[in-house]
Design a protein around this motif. Structure first.
Motif, mmCIF file in Angstrom:
data_model
loop_
_atom_site.group_PDB
_atom_site.id
_atom_site.type_symbol
_atom_site.label_atom_id
_atom_site.label_comp_id
_atom_site.label_asym_id
_atom_site.label_seq_id
_atom_site.Cartn_x
_atom_site.Cartn_y
_atom_site.Cartn_z
ATOM 1 N N ALA A 57 10.817 2.614 25.459
ATOM 2 C CA ALA A 57 9.375 2.398 25.292
ATOM 3 C C ALA A 57 8.884 2.912 23.941
ATOM 4 C CB ALA A 57 8.601 3.081 26.411
ATOM 5 N N TYR A 58 9.648 3.783 23.298
ATOM 6 C CA TYR A 58 9.250 4.297 21.991
ATOM 7 C C TYR A 58 9.382 3.252 20.893
ATOM 8 C CZ TYR A 58 9.204 9.108 23.803
ATOM 9 O OH TYR A 58 8.935 10.251 24.478
ATOM 10 N N THR A 59 9.973 2.104 21.196
ATOM 11 C CA THR A 59 10.057 1.044 20.185
ATOM 12 C C THR A 59 8.719 0.330 20.001
ATOM 13 O OG1 THR A 59 10.844 -0.563 21.801
ATOM 14 C CG2 THR A 59 12.515 0.651 20.553
ATOM 15 N N ASP A 60 7.821 0.474 20.962
ATOM 16 C CA ASP A 60 6.515 -0.185 20.845
ATOM 17 C C ASP A 60 5.712 0.284 19.630
ATOM 18 O OD1 ASP A 60 7.111 -1.687 23.058
ATOM 19 O OD2 ASP A 60 5.952 -0.446 24.457
ATOM 20 N N PRO A 61 5.658 1.594 19.322
ATOM 21 C CA PRO A 61 4.958 1.983 18.089
ATOM 22 C C PRO A 61 5.600 1.394 16.833
ATOM 23 C CG PRO A 61 5.252 3.894 19.490
ATOM 24 C CD PRO A 61 6.016 2.767 20.117
ATOM 25 N N ALA A 62 6.908 1.224 16.846
ATOM 26 C CA ALA A 62 7.570 0.597 15.699
ATOM 27 C C ALA A 62 7.151 -0.856 15.561
ATOM 28 C CB ALA A 62 9.089 0.709 15.838
ATOM 29 N N LEU A 63 6.984 -1.529 16.688
ATOM 30 C CA LEU A 63 6.525 -2.920 16.655
ATOM 31 C C LEU A 63 5.100 -3.012 16.111
ATOM 32 C CD1 LEU A 63 6.937 -5.905 17.359
ATOM 33 C CD2 LEU A 63 6.173 -5.377 19.674
ATOM 34 N N VAL A 64 4.246 -2.115 16.557
ATOM 35 C CA VAL A 64 2.862 -2.100 16.072
ATOM 36 C C VAL A 64 2.829 -1.799 14.572
ATOM 37 C CG1 VAL A 64 0.663 -0.865 16.231
ATOM 38 C CG2 VAL A 64 1.886 -1.506 18.304
ATOM 39 N N LEU A 65 3.641 -0.843 14.139
ATOM 40 C CA LEU A 65 3.681 -0.499 12.718
ATOM 41 C C LEU A 65 4.270 -1.635 11.882
ATOM 42 C CD1 LEU A 65 2.988 1.772 10.788
ATOM 43 C CD2 LEU A 65 5.266 2.692 11.144
ATOM 44 N N ALA A 66 5.219 -2.380 12.447
ATOM 45 C CA ALA A 66 5.798 -3.519 11.731
ATOM 46 C C ALA A 66 4.765 -4.616 11.503
ATOM 47 C CB ALA A 66 6.990 -4.077 12.499
ATOM 48 N N VAL A 67 3.788 -4.714 12.382
ATOM 49 C CA VAL A 67 2.735 -5.710 12.221
ATOM 50 C C VAL A 67 1.603 -5.177 11.335
ATOM 51 C CG1 VAL A 67 0.970 -7.035 13.444
ATOM 52 C CG2 VAL A 67 3.262 -6.850 14.400
ATOM 53 N N LEU A 68 1.178 -3.944 11.566
ATOM 54 C CA LEU A 68 0.022 -3.409 10.857
ATOM 55 C C LEU A 68 0.341 -2.853 9.470
ATOM 56 C CD1 LEU A 68 -1.915 -1.614 13.725
ATOM 57 C CD2 LEU A 68 -2.281 -3.873 12.755
ATOM 58 N N GLY A 69 1.582 -2.471 9.222
ATOM 59 C CA GLY A 69 1.957 -1.934 7.913
ATOM 60 C C GLY A 69 1.743 -2.928 6.787
ATOM 61 N N PRO A 70 2.324 -4.125 6.876
ATOM 62 C CA PRO A 70 2.071 -5.110 5.821
ATOM 63 C C PRO A 70 0.599 -5.524 5.745
ATOM 64 C CG PRO A 70 4.024 -5.702 7.039
ATOM 65 C CD PRO A 70 3.385 -4.566 7.767
ATOM 66 N N ALA A 71 -0.083 -5.535 6.878
ATOM 67 C CA ALA A 71 -1.513 -5.862 6.850
ATOM 68 C C ALA A 71 -2.282 -4.811 6.054
ATOM 69 C CB ALA A 71 -2.056 -5.965 8.270
ATOM 70 N N GLY A 72 -1.911 -3.557 6.193
ATOM 71 C CA GLY A 72 -2.538 -2.505 5.391
ATOM 72 C C GLY A 72 -2.246 -2.661 3.917
ATOM 73 N N THR A 73 -1.016 -3.040 3.597
ATOM 74 C CA THR A 73 -0.673 -3.281 2.195
ATOM 75 C C THR A 73 -1.481 -4.438 1.630
ATOM 76 O OG1 THR A 73 1.567 -2.470 2.602
ATOM 77 C CG2 THR A 73 1.213 -3.744 0.606
ATOM 78 N N LEU A 74 -1.633 -5.506 2.419
ATOM 79 C CA LEU A 74 -2.434 -6.643 1.963
ATOM 80 C C LEU A 74 -3.888 -6.236 1.739
ATOM 81 C CD1 LEU A 74 -1.016 -9.507 4.195
ATOM 82 C CD2 LEU A 74 -0.564 -9.068 1.783
ATOM 83 N N LEU A 75 -4.403 -5.364 2.587
ATOM 84 C CA LEU A 75 -5.772 -4.878 2.406
ATOM 85 C C LEU A 75 -5.902 -4.085 1.108
ATOM 86 C CD1 LEU A 75 -8.634 -4.490 3.601
ATOM 87 C CD2 LEU A 75 -7.755 -2.416 4.662
ATOM 88 N N TYR A 76 -4.942 -3.190 0.850
ATOM 89 C CA TYR A 76 -4.985 -2.425 -0.391
ATOM 90 C C TYR A 76 -4.857 -3.334 -1.609
ATOM 91 C CZ TYR A 76 -4.686 2.010 2.071
ATOM 92 O OH TYR A 76 -4.937 3.081 2.869
ATOM 93 N N VAL A 77 -3.995 -4.332 -1.520
ATOM 94 C CA VAL A 77 -3.846 -5.274 -2.633
ATOM 95 C C VAL A 77 -5.159 -6.000 -2.871
ATOM 96 C CG1 VAL A 77 -2.713 -7.422 -3.323
ATOM 97 C CG2 VAL A 77 -1.356 -5.541 -2.442
ATOM 98 N N ARG A 78 -5.806 -6.379 -1.813
ATOM 99 C CA ARG A 78 -7.087 -7.097 -1.926
ATOM 100 C C ARG A 78 -8.145 -6.215 -2.584
ATOM 101 N NH1 ARG A 78 -10.440 -10.974 -2.742
ATOM 102 N NH2 ARG A 78 -12.065 -11.280 -1.218
ATOM 103 N N LEU A 79 -8.224 -4.975 -2.142
ATOM 104 C CA LEU A 79 -9.243 -4.074 -2.664
ATOM 105 C C LEU A 79 -8.935 -3.585 -4.078
ATOM 106 C CD1 LEU A 79 -9.953 -1.948 0.527
ATOM 107 C CD2 LEU A 79 -11.367 -3.742 -0.448
ATOM 108 N N LEU A 80 -7.672 -3.485 -4.423
ATOM 109 C CA LEU A 80 -7.281 -2.908 -5.704
ATOM 110 C C LEU A 80 -6.708 -3.948 -6.663
ATOM 111 C CD1 LEU A 80 -5.570 0.272 -4.248
ATOM 112 C CD2 LEU A 80 -7.863 0.101 -5.214
ATOM 113 N N ALA A 81 -7.049 -5.215 -6.461
ATOM 114 C CA ALA A 81 -6.477 -6.297 -7.281
ATOM 115 C C ALA A 81 -6.808 -6.124 -8.749
ATOM 116 C CB ALA A 81 -6.968 -7.643 -6.775
#
Length: 163
Positions: A57-81
């Motif tokens: 069951a501890y793999t679920d946070p890894a799955l969430v981070l695998a989805v939200l991590g790149p989304a956070g990077t895209l947000l930073y790229v958008r804000l800091l373009a």
């Protein structure tokens, strides 16, 4: 302490800690790629700890981070373009971060797939691995697009609209 938890501790100390330092300090051109690397490596650490503790069951946070991590990077790229366009990351460092992500994911996910019994857990590991690789690719392309266009120069970065 099992081999899985030892590998997680080594990856945490030798991979996540330096990348987190890079994401927390220094210029924006180093912070954005380092943030993407931190989320990828941290997700791998969580997968290793899940196997080491015998808790699928501890793999679920890894799955969430695998989805939200790149989304956070895209947000930073958008804000800091604009800042990324003014002071772009070095191409070698961006390539090194992407290559590290591409090699670290299979080096962790494939042994975990062998160690787990065939079934849903293996499929979940493969999905997480695919999300991490694809997320790293998308984030690297977004950084490259922000570097080439920026906001103030020719409009929003490629693939990013204001509306």
């Amino acid at each position: 302490m099992s081999g899985w938890t030892t590998a997680a501790a080594a990856l945490l100390l030798c991979g996540v800690a330096p990348a987190a330092y890079g994401a927390a300090t220094g210029p924006v051109r180093r912070r954005v790629p380092a943030q993407n690397l931190v989320t990828t490596l941290l997700s791998l650490v969580i997968l290793l700890l899940a196997q080491g503790y015998g808790r699928p069951a501890y793999t679920d946070p890894a799955l969430v981070l695998a989805v939200l991590g790149p989304a956070g990077t895209l947000l930073y790229v958008r804000l800091l373009a604009d800042q990324l366009a003014a002071h772009p990351p070095r191409p070698r460092s961006l390539l090194a971060v992407t290559a590290l992500s591409y090699t670290a994911v299979p080096m962790v996910v494939l042994p975990l797939c062998v160690a787990t019994s065939p079934g849903r857990a293996t499929v979940k590991l493969l999905v997480i691995g695919a999300l991490l690789v694809l997320g790293s690719r998308v984030a690297a392309r977004a950084v490259t697009a922000a570097v080439t266009s920026g906001h103030g120069r020719t409009g929003p970065a490629e693939g990013m609209s204001d509306g």
